[in-house]
Scaffold this active site. Sequence first.
Site, PDB file in Angstrom:
ATOM      1  N   SER A 167      36.953  41.355  52.808  1.00 20.14           N
ATOM      2  CA  SER A 167      35.817  41.732  51.977  1.00 20.14           C
ATOM      3  C   SER A 167      36.201  42.854  51.010  1.00 20.14           C
ATOM      4  O   SER A 167      37.110  42.680  50.204  1.00 20.14           O
ATOM      5  CB  SER A 167      34.628  42.107  52.866  1.00 20.14           C
ATOM      6  OG  SER A 167      33.436  42.162  52.126  1.00 20.14           O
ATOM      7  N   ASP A 392      32.120  30.716  52.101  1.00 25.86           N
ATOM      8  CA  ASP A 392      31.616  32.076  51.900  1.00 25.86           C
ATOM      9  C   ASP A 392      31.118  32.226  50.472  1.00 25.86           C
ATOM     10  O   ASP A 392      31.766  31.765  49.528  1.00 25.86           O
ATOM     11  CB  ASP A 392      32.741  33.072  52.175  1.00 25.86           C
ATOM     12  CG  ASP A 392      32.371  34.507  51.818  1.00 25.86           C
ATOM     13  OD1 ASP A 392      31.188  34.872  51.985  1.00 25.86           O
ATOM     14  OD2 ASP A 392      33.269  35.258  51.391  1.00 25.86           O
ATOM     15  N   HIS A 448      32.779  34.071  55.619  1.00 25.88           N
ATOM     16  CA  HIS A 448      33.362  35.360  55.244  1.00 25.88           C
ATOM     17  C   HIS A 448      34.235  35.945  56.353  1.00 25.88           C
ATOM     18  O   HIS A 448      35.283  36.522  56.091  1.00 25.88           O
ATOM     19  CB  HIS A 448      32.218  36.325  54.924  1.00 25.88           C
ATOM     20  CG  HIS A 448      32.611  37.553  54.186  1.00 25.88           C
ATOM     21  ND1 HIS A 448      33.093  37.544  52.893  1.00 25.88           N
ATOM     22  CD2 HIS A 448      32.586  38.869  54.546  1.00 25.88           C
ATOM     23  CE1 HIS A 448      33.335  38.777  52.493  1.00 25.88           C
ATOM     24  NE2 HIS A 448      33.040  39.601  53.487  1.00 25.88           N
TER      25      HIS A 448
END
Length: 471
Positions: A167, A392, A448
């Site tokens: 991320s 994601d 994710h």
Amino acid sequence: MRVVLVCLLLGVLEVFGAPDADEIKYLPGLQKQPSFKHYSGYFHVADNKHLHYWFVESQKDPAKSPVVLWLNGGPGCSSLDGLLTEHGPYLIQDDGATLEYNPYSWNKIANMLYLESPAGVGFSYSDDKKYTTNDTEVAMNNYLAVKTFFKLFPEYSKNEFFLTGESYGGIYIPTLAEIVMEDSSINLKGFAVGNGMSSYELNDNSLVYFAYYHGLLGTSLWNDLQTLCCKDGVCNFHNNRNVNCSAKLNQVDYIVYQSGLNMYNLYAPCAGGVPQRASFENGQFVIRDLSHHFTNYEWSKTRNEKFRGVAGLFKSARLDPPCTNSTPSTLFLNNPLVKSALHISPNALDWVVCSAEVNLNYNRVFKTVKKQYLKILGALKYRVLVYNGDVDMACNFLGDEWFVESLQQEVQVQRRTWIYNGGETQQVGGFVKEFSNLAFLTVKGSGHMVPTDKPIAAFTMFSRFITKQPY
């Protein structure tokens, strides 16, 4: 002479005393204590900041296994989320009290160092309680934390060292690597970034294509976007100044991030159901919307300022990622017995998965990390992996694929499927394209948090990366 001797002894204690003091002797929640050693304590870095770490030795051969640093993103989210819900040796259960061993833990083959960074995240804190920071300062403090680790654990100073994260780790990891590569005392071998924020522009532009071709937008909205946001075949969905384009992008923003879809995994349910934008829970202000930078800047800035003002009214304001459930981890880590076992400082705040104060006061210096990648790849001795779960929407695979292609590295292996052992049968893990010292890899059907969604595929990918095996 006596003063000098005392200083030398203190130095020795600083180098060799901490691991024993930080060793976790008994971790609540486990039916059986682990066969490997694990440690929890603090790295003291610049400006009286204290970064909490949790280090788990390799289950294979600690002396010969690589050391791997892991950073979650946010900015403002705790790396203990990665440990307890993704690829740590023990995973938190729904009761928030018990842990189960993870058969696909990354410490099966590596010494894993989980760092809560920056100060204000998780159990990390600053003496002055001020948590305004930026990309450059965080990179330097993370480097100082790495240096402290090798001082406290000198037996690992010659081991291969890798940086990994996900991320906003897409910013943290290459900016840290840029510093670490200049330090010849650290045996850096490369880094891996999962579903990383590599370029705001590419992430924003690609997301609209991702959303349309996954059936989220519809033909009418898509046609309007093409008409209002594109010119001569080139679309700008990132910072388009056309007010009519911005209005359509606000519709996209609502569909992707606020309609109740799981932004972290399009095909997974939303934990807790369709969330409200902001709500009060148990006396805490819970920010459900991570104020993604997809829509026009002024609107995002206004929303951030509004949340910052409200969050400032509450000492324990927390920022919960949408459609995720952090309650089990929160209950476990705030258990006084657990905090005692982890040697948590009384100066630390209660643990929350993401800090609203850190996130809302964070200065994002780098909008792209292309320069860092090119510098690291230009050294011709570090291997880099960029991997993405392909469903994601927070940091979508297409944007990171465009980013990797923009680096214009020499192609070694054209895009193809990669295979892993899915039990009794071989399965397609996703797709991979390999360049000189660089690979871009997708994990099919994952969101994710790749190790959470696809633990076997994630472990296979990780193993091949650090052992330099073909994907």
